[in-house]
Design an enzyme around this catalytic site. Structure first.
Site, PDB file in Angstrom:
ATOM      1  N   ASP A 139       0.845  -1.215   0.000  1.00 41.62           N
ATOM      2  CA  ASP A 139       0.000   0.000   0.000  1.00 41.62           C
ATOM      3  C   ASP A 139       0.871   1.252   0.000  1.00 41.62           C
ATOM      4  O   ASP A 139       0.580   2.229   0.698  1.00 41.62           O
ATOM      5  CB  ASP A 139      -0.957   0.011   1.197  1.00 41.62           C
ATOM      6  CG  ASP A 139      -2.119   0.992   0.983  1.00 41.62           C
ATOM      7  OD1 ASP A 139      -2.783   1.349   1.990  1.00 41.62           O
ATOM      8  OD2 ASP A 139      -2.343   1.422  -0.168  1.00 41.62           O
ATOM      9  N   LYS A 141       2.142   4.661  -1.011  1.00 37.68           N
ATOM     10  CA  LYS A 141       1.598   5.868  -1.644  1.00 37.68           C
ATOM     11  C   LYS A 141       2.079   7.052  -0.819  1.00 37.68           C
ATOM     12  O   LYS A 141       2.481   6.873   0.352  1.00 37.68           O
ATOM     13  CB  LYS A 141       0.066   5.817  -1.688  1.00 37.68           C
ATOM     14  CG  LYS A 141      -0.599   5.557  -0.357  1.00 37.68           C
ATOM     15  CD  LYS A 141      -2.103   5.361  -0.521  1.00 37.68           C
ATOM     16  CE  LYS A 141      -2.778   5.016   0.787  1.00 37.68           C
ATOM     17  NZ  LYS A 141      -4.229   4.809   0.637  1.00 37.68           N
ATOM     18  N   ASN A 144       1.237   7.365   2.835  1.00 34.73           N
ATOM     19  CA  ASN A 144       1.826   6.404   3.796  1.00 34.73           C
ATOM     20  C   ASN A 144       3.326   6.572   3.928  1.00 34.73           C
ATOM     21  O   ASN A 144       4.033   5.685   4.416  1.00 34.73           O
ATOM     22  CB  ASN A 144       1.477   4.969   3.390  1.00 34.73           C
ATOM     23  CG  ASN A 144       0.029   4.637   3.677  1.00 34.73           C
ATOM     24  OD1 ASN A 144      -0.607   5.301   4.510  1.00 34.73           O
ATOM     25  ND2 ASN A 144      -0.510   3.668   2.981  1.00 34.73           N
ATOM     26  N   ASP A 161       1.773   2.427   7.947  1.00 29.04           N
ATOM     27  CA  ASP A 161       0.573   1.714   7.517  1.00 29.04           C
ATOM     28  C   ASP A 161       0.876   0.373   6.868  1.00 29.04           C
ATOM     29  O   ASP A 161       0.913   0.237   5.654  1.00 29.04           O
ATOM     30  CB  ASP A 161      -0.286   2.569   6.570  1.00 29.04           C
ATOM     31  CG  ASP A 161      -1.735   2.050   6.565  1.00 29.04           C
ATOM     32  OD1 ASP A 161      -2.612   2.748   6.048  1.00 29.04           O
ATOM     33  OD2 ASP A 161      -1.960   0.944   7.108  1.00 29.04           O
ATOM     34  N   THR A 180      -4.560   0.853  -3.307  1.00 27.42           N
ATOM     35  CA  THR A 180      -5.146   2.112  -3.783  1.00 27.42           C
ATOM     36  C   THR A 180      -4.986   2.190  -5.298  1.00 27.42           C
ATOM     37  O   THR A 180      -3.845   2.122  -5.785  1.00 27.42           O
ATOM     38  CB  THR A 180      -4.438   3.306  -3.093  1.00 27.42           C
ATOM     39  OG1 THR A 180      -4.504   3.118  -1.672  1.00 27.42           O
ATOM     40  CG2 THR A 180      -5.084   4.619  -3.467  1.00 27.42           C
TER      41      THR A 180
HETATM   42  C1  LIG Z   1       1.975   1.617  11.544  1.00 24.98           C
HETATM   43  O1  LIG Z   1       0.783   1.958  10.885  1.00 24.98           O
HETATM   44  C2  LIG Z   1       0.394   3.269  10.931  1.00 24.98           C
HETATM   45  C3  LIG Z   1       1.096   4.263  11.597  1.00 24.98           C
HETATM   46  C4  LIG Z   1       0.593   5.560  11.598  1.00 24.98           C
HETATM   47  C5  LIG Z   1       1.302   6.630  12.305  1.00 24.98           C
HETATM   48  C6  LIG Z   1       2.432   6.381  13.085  1.00 24.98           C
HETATM   49  C7  LIG Z   1       3.050   7.431  13.741  1.00 24.98           C
HETATM   50  C8  LIG Z   1       2.514   8.687  13.582  1.00 24.98           C
HETATM   51  N1  LIG Z   1       2.878   9.887  14.089  1.00 24.98           N
HETATM   52  C9  LIG Z   1       2.005  10.801  13.614  1.00 24.98           C
HETATM   53  C10 LIG Z   1       1.087  10.170  12.805  1.00 24.98           C
HETATM   54  C11 LIG Z   1      -0.006  10.784  12.081  1.00 24.98           C
HETATM   55  C12 LIG Z   1      -0.157  12.174  12.054  1.00 24.98           C
HETATM   56  C13 LIG Z   1      -1.202  12.709  11.292  1.00 24.98           C
HETATM   57  C14 LIG Z   1      -2.072  11.902  10.552  1.00 24.98           C
HETATM   58  C15 LIG Z   1      -1.874  10.523  10.606  1.00 24.98           C
HETATM   59  C16 LIG Z   1      -2.758   9.582   9.806  1.00 24.98           C
HETATM   60  O2  LIG Z   1      -4.089   9.753  10.050  1.00 24.98           O
HETATM   61  N2  LIG Z   1      -2.488   9.725   8.403  1.00 24.98           N
HETATM   62  C17 LIG Z   1      -1.352   8.966   8.025  1.00 24.98           C
HETATM   63  C18 LIG Z   1      -1.488   8.361   6.676  1.00 24.98           C
HETATM   64  N3  LIG Z   1      -2.789   7.762   6.412  1.00 24.98           N
HETATM   65  C19 LIG Z   1      -3.123   7.859   4.987  1.00 24.98           C
HETATM   66  C20 LIG Z   1      -2.787   6.377   6.878  1.00 24.98           C
HETATM   67  C21 LIG Z   1      -0.867   9.972  11.365  1.00 24.98           C
HETATM   68  N4  LIG Z   1       1.404   8.859  12.799  1.00 24.98           N
HETATM   69  N5  LIG Z   1       0.797   7.851  12.161  1.00 24.98           N
HETATM   70  C22 LIG Z   1      -0.573   5.839  10.912  1.00 24.98           C
HETATM   71  C23 LIG Z   1      -1.255   4.836  10.272  1.00 24.98           C
HETATM   72  C24 LIG Z   1      -0.779   3.547  10.294  1.00 24.98           C
HETATM   73  O3  LIG Z   1      -1.452   2.528   9.675  1.00 24.98           O
END
Ligand SMILES: COc1cc(-c2ccc3ncc(-c4cccc([C@@H](O)NCCN(C)C)c4)n3n2)ccc1O
Length: 285
Positions: A139, A141, A144, A161, A180
């Site tokens: 995944d 992109k 991520n 992710d 995606t």
């Molecule tokens: C390990 O898997 C993931 C980790 C994280 C992660 C890990 C550490 C971290 N520090 C800050 C954030 C963060 C800050 C703002 C938005 C997000 C999230 O909602 N968007 C990330 C990408 N999204 C498309 C999965 C995540 N993250 N997100 C997010 C989704 C996951 O599936």
């Protein structure tokens, strides 16, 4: 069956603001009570009962945790702890403060090639490490790919992710149509056996976007996008690529290859002259 900590996560962490949400659930900032350190908590609802369609299968969460525990690398988000209550699993992860690469690109339309090369080097280092352990992300992109902070010129990249990631066992055949649309490889659409090479197709798409701000196969609908991928229908429109080096285009062309066996691997990408220019000494030989 993997056993996660049964303690109430709120006994050890103060739950803070929502950072974001997605198919995976919610990510919230959490503060470790014992040290005051801030982490990211990924809150996952677990499916209860065979007939329930709400939440994730516990087995898929176990797979993601197993993969995160196996891939400790500077360019991959670090997993610190895992807690489980009746219907929820909480992954405690390193807090990443620089936001998504997607937002970084959006704010700049497109990047200088030198910036894109720096991003791709780090993405490929993390991905090459995963692939060396027979783990595919499936995944990849810009959303991520996160940046450790907003200020350092190196923009330390972090892959996140791993909800669709897969650990290949020796000789195993694995098929999946998840992902995606803009970024998935032809073999995913055709429901053919997959390998780490599917990630390399996504790397080609991501590189194309970093350099142009455009998505090579995107159509008006997902159906049209998938049709463009199967037909290998993309071009380097001079309107967006007139300033792009032929080396950069060659890098992309060696990834957007229909046969997964003919695509560059992550290791080969790191040796490609766009990423690792030939030095004067090498030229002098
Ligand atoms: C390990 O898997 C993931 C980790 C994280 C992660 C890990 C550490 C971290 N520090 C800050 C954030 C963060 C800050 C703002 C938005 C997000 C999230 O909602 N968007 C990330 C990408 N999204 C498309 C999965 C995540 N993250 N997100 C997010 C989704 C996951 O599936």
């Amino acid at each position: 069956m993997a056993v996660f900590k049964p303690e109430n996560v709120e006994d050890l962490y103060e739950i803070g603001e929502v950072l974001g949400s997605g198919h995976f659930g919610q990510v919230r900032q959490v503060r470790e009570r014992a040290t005051g350190t801030c982490w990211a908590g990924k809150f996952l609802k677990i499916r209860k009962g065979a007939c329930s369609r709400l939440g994730l299968e516990r087995s898929s969460v176990e797979q993601e945790v197993e993969i995160l525990q196996a891939v400790q690398h500077p360019n991959i988000v670090t997993l610190k702890d895992v807690f489980e209550s009746r219907a929820e699993v909480v992954l405690i992860l390193e807090l990443i403060n620089g936001g998504e690469l997607f937002d970084f690109i959006a704010a700049k339309d497109n990047l200088l090639e030198s910036e894109a090369i720096e991003f791709m080097k780090q993405i490929l280092e993390g991905l090459g490490f995963m692939h060396s352990k027979n783990i595919a992300h499936f995944d990849l992109k810009p959303e991520n790919i996160m940046l450790a902070d907003k200020v350092s010129p190196q923009h330390n990249v972090k892959l996140i992710d791993f909800g669709l990631a897969h650990h290949f066992n020796q000789g195993e055949e694995y098929r999946s149509t998840s992902g995606t649309p803009q970024y998935i490889a032809p073999e995913v659409i055709n429901c053919e056996p997959l390998s780490t090479a599917a990630d390399m197709w996504s790397i080609g798409v991501i590189t194309y976007i970093l350099l142009s701000g455009m998505s090579p196969f995107q159509g008006e609908t997902n159906q049209e996008t998938l049709g463009n991928i199967i037909a290998m229908k993309y071009e380097f429109d001079p309107q967006y690529f007139s300033m792009t080096s032929s080396m950069a285009k060659d890098f992309i062309q060696k990834l957007l290859v229909k046969d997964p066996n003919d695509r560059m691997t992550a290791e080969e990408c790191l040796l490609h002259p766009w990423i690792k220019p030939i030095t004067r000494t090498q030229l002098a030989k």
